[in-house]
Scaffold this motif. Structure first.
Motif, PDB file in Angstrom:
ATOM      1  N   LEU A  62       0.787  -1.090   0.125  1.00  0.00           N
ATOM      2  CA  LEU A  62       0.051  -0.111  -0.221  1.00  0.00           C
ATOM      3  C   LEU A  62       0.820   1.184   0.068  1.00  0.00           C
ATOM      4  N   GLN A  73      -3.723   6.059  -6.672  1.00  0.00           N
ATOM      5  CA  GLN A  73      -4.141   5.021  -5.519  1.00  0.00           C
ATOM      6  C   GLN A  73      -5.429   6.203  -5.118  1.00  0.00           C
ATOM      7  N   ARG A  74      -5.135   7.557  -4.979  1.00  0.00           N
ATOM      8  CA  ARG A  74      -6.339   8.379  -4.091  1.00  0.00           C
ATOM      9  C   ARG A  74      -7.634   8.582  -5.253  1.00  0.00           C
ATOM     10  N   LEU A  77      -9.166   4.829  -4.621  1.00  0.00           N
ATOM     11  CA  LEU A  77      -9.884   4.867  -3.262  1.00  0.00           C
ATOM     12  C   LEU A  77     -11.068   5.782  -3.366  1.00  0.00           C
ATOM     13  N   ILE A  81     -14.831   4.305  -2.371  1.00  0.00           N
ATOM     14  CA  ILE A  81     -15.507   4.673  -1.200  1.00  0.00           C
ATOM     15  C   ILE A  81     -16.792   5.403  -1.340  1.00  0.00           C
ATOM     16  N   PRO A 109     -10.085  -4.880   3.613  1.00  0.00           N
ATOM     17  CA  PRO A 109      -9.644  -4.053   2.496  1.00  0.00           C
ATOM     18  C   PRO A 109     -10.925  -3.157   1.933  1.00  0.00           C
ATOM     19  N   TYR A 111     -12.369  -0.535   2.523  1.00  0.00           N
ATOM     20  CA  TYR A 111     -12.081   1.073   2.315  1.00  0.00           C
ATOM     21  C   TYR A 111     -13.372   1.703   2.768  1.00  0.00           C
ATOM     22  N   GLY A 112     -14.044   1.243   3.855  1.00  0.00           N
ATOM     23  CA  GLY A 112     -15.143   2.173   4.494  1.00  0.00           C
ATOM     24  C   GLY A 112     -16.396   1.318   4.808  1.00  0.00           C
ATOM     25  N   GLN A 397     -16.112  11.506   3.340  1.00  0.00           N
ATOM     26  CA  GLN A 397     -15.766  10.869   2.033  1.00  0.00           C
ATOM     27  C   GLN A 397     -14.984  11.998   1.374  1.00  0.00           C
ATOM     28  N   SER A 400     -11.644  13.033   3.028  1.00  0.00           N
ATOM     29  CA  SER A 400     -10.643  12.331   2.774  1.00  0.00           C
ATOM     30  C   SER A 400     -10.082  12.018   1.266  1.00  0.00           C
ATOM     31  N   CYS A 401     -10.896  12.497   0.387  1.00  0.00           N
ATOM     32  CA  CYS A 401     -10.275  12.415  -0.889  1.00  0.00           C
ATOM     33  C   CYS A 401      -9.729  13.987  -1.408  1.00  0.00           C
TER      34      CYS A 401
END
Length: 406
Positions: A62, A73-74, A77, A81, A109, A111-112, A397, A400-401
């Motif tokens: 990761l 990766q962002r 994800l 999410i 994994p 993610y949420g 959400q 976080s992004c």
């Protein structure tokens, strides 16, 4: 019960439906037809599994190796999410039939998943194919919100592997179950091409070599290593192209068959041994077929299964993809063909064949449910508006992004 699942194990969900549950399997759109063919409702999650696999292979896990990898990766994800909550609350995309989850099944994994369960006030059950219950750091466990009349120290968890391969440690407690392997059994409907069947029958059982969805930095080099190792050991081989474009050669000898696709549960019983990346499902299918196994791990739990296979005497020391060579692969093939190795694998195969991981998983799910479940409310105009908890989750959400520096 309206049940949404963030882990792909189709027959587990088919069995749940036989108990009267309405199951929705939420996963990447690449697997839509695969899920629907089993009669299970499908809902698309964001993200591209090929991009995710490439990221994991390049970064060995990761931790990103550079800014460009962070952005990749962002984006992935963020897509995943943002699709989790709709997967639990939105009507069926094709039919418009309403759906609201009363319980969630997920892998760690996802993610949420825990936050969605908390926002909706529904129970969450973890199922996974590699160990995730650890106490290495000696820290207090995260107290997830649940409907189990308050908070609990950890979530109910079912591990989908044979206890004969990895027994349940005595300190894992009653909330953790090792249920056994859950097989797809796709081979019962598979019709191989005549050319393939004829090739198999022309000589001794071949060795299967394939790395599934794993990307390869240099497919030609890897293919040449495999061809030379097969020649060096005098073995016939099946090379599975997979997502890494393995076996892309203009001409191969009569002792090698280049395979596009075949269900492993049909294919592996035709083989004397298997060489693969060490995915949990591929490893399980090879053991059930009685095949000595060489694991060439790329990342993640593949290293764990490689070590476990070797510790049990079911295959040689794993060969990380970066260390794959003609010498290493040739030695691994010779190890797998030793009679005592075959004997140990056949013993494990008999034990696995007598297990019913799907039934055990369903039993564990029902046993760990809370006494009372959230009711499925009747639709109304008020239902169109998300609750304050859901609104908070949506805002988290977005936060976080956000890109760096904001």
């Amino acid at each position: 019960m309206f049940l949404v699942c963030f882990i792909d194990c189709r027959w587990f969900y088919v069995f749940l439906q036989e108990f009267g549950h309405h199951v929705r399997l939420a996963t990447h759109v690449n697997f839509s037809s695969f899920v629907k063919s089993a009669g299970v409702d499908f809902y698309p999650l964001g993200g591209d599994p090929r991009v995710l696999a490439g990221y994991m292979a390049r970064n060995k896990g990761l931790i990103p190796s550079g800014r460009a990898e962070i952005l990749i990766q962002r984006k992935q994800l963020k897509a995943i999410i943002e699709s989790l909550l709709p997967a639990c609350t939105e009507p069926d995309i094709e039919t418009g039939v309403p759906f609201k989850a009363q319980a969630i099944v997920a892998n760690p994994p996802a993610y949420g998943h825990a936050h969605v369960a908390e926002a909706l006030g529904v129970p969450l059950h973890i199922f996974f194919t590699m160990p995730w219950t650890k106490k290495k750091l000696k820290l207090s466990p995260i107290a997830y919100f649940s409907t189990y009349h308050g908070s609990i120290s950890h979530l109910p968890t079912g591990y989908m592997w044979s206890p004969h391969v990895v027994p349940k440690p005595s300190d894992w407690g009653s909330l953790v179950d090792v249920v056994g392997y859950c097989f797809l059994n796709l081979g019962s409907k598979y019709q191989p091409q005549d050319e393939f069947v004829e090739w198999i029958q022309k000589g001794p059982k071949p060795i299967y070599i394939g790395f599934g969805s794993m990307p390869l930095d240099d497919p030609k080099k890897t293919t040449n290593i495999i061809l030379e190792a097969l020649k060096d050991t005098g073995q016939r081989g099946i090379i599975d192209r997979g997502w890494g474009d393995l076996g892309n050669v203009t001409e191969a000898s009569n002792n090698v068959f280049l395979l596009e696709d075949s269900p492993h549960d049909w294919l592996f019983p035709q083989c004397s041994a298997v060489v693969h990346h060490g995915g949990a499902g591929t490893t399980a299918t090879g053991l059930r077929a009685g095949c000595p196994t060489t694991i060439v791990p790329f990342f993640g739990d593949q290293f764990f299964w490689g070590d476990r296979i070797h510790e049990k005497g079911l295959g040689p020391v794993p060969i990380p993809i970066s260390q794959l060579s003609v010498e290493n692969l040739s030695n691994a093939i010779r190890f797998m063909l030793e009679p005592e190795v075959k004997s140990r694998v056949l013993e494990i195969a008999k034990l696995i064949e007598n297990e019913d991981g799907v039934a055990a998983a369903v039993d564990a799910f029902h046993r760990q449910l809370p006494p009372e479940l959230p009711l499925q409310p009747a639709s109304s105009e008020e239902d169109e508006l998300p609750s304050p908890m859901v609104l908070l989750f949506l805002q988290l959400q977005k936060w976080s992004c956000l890109p760096f520096g904001m």
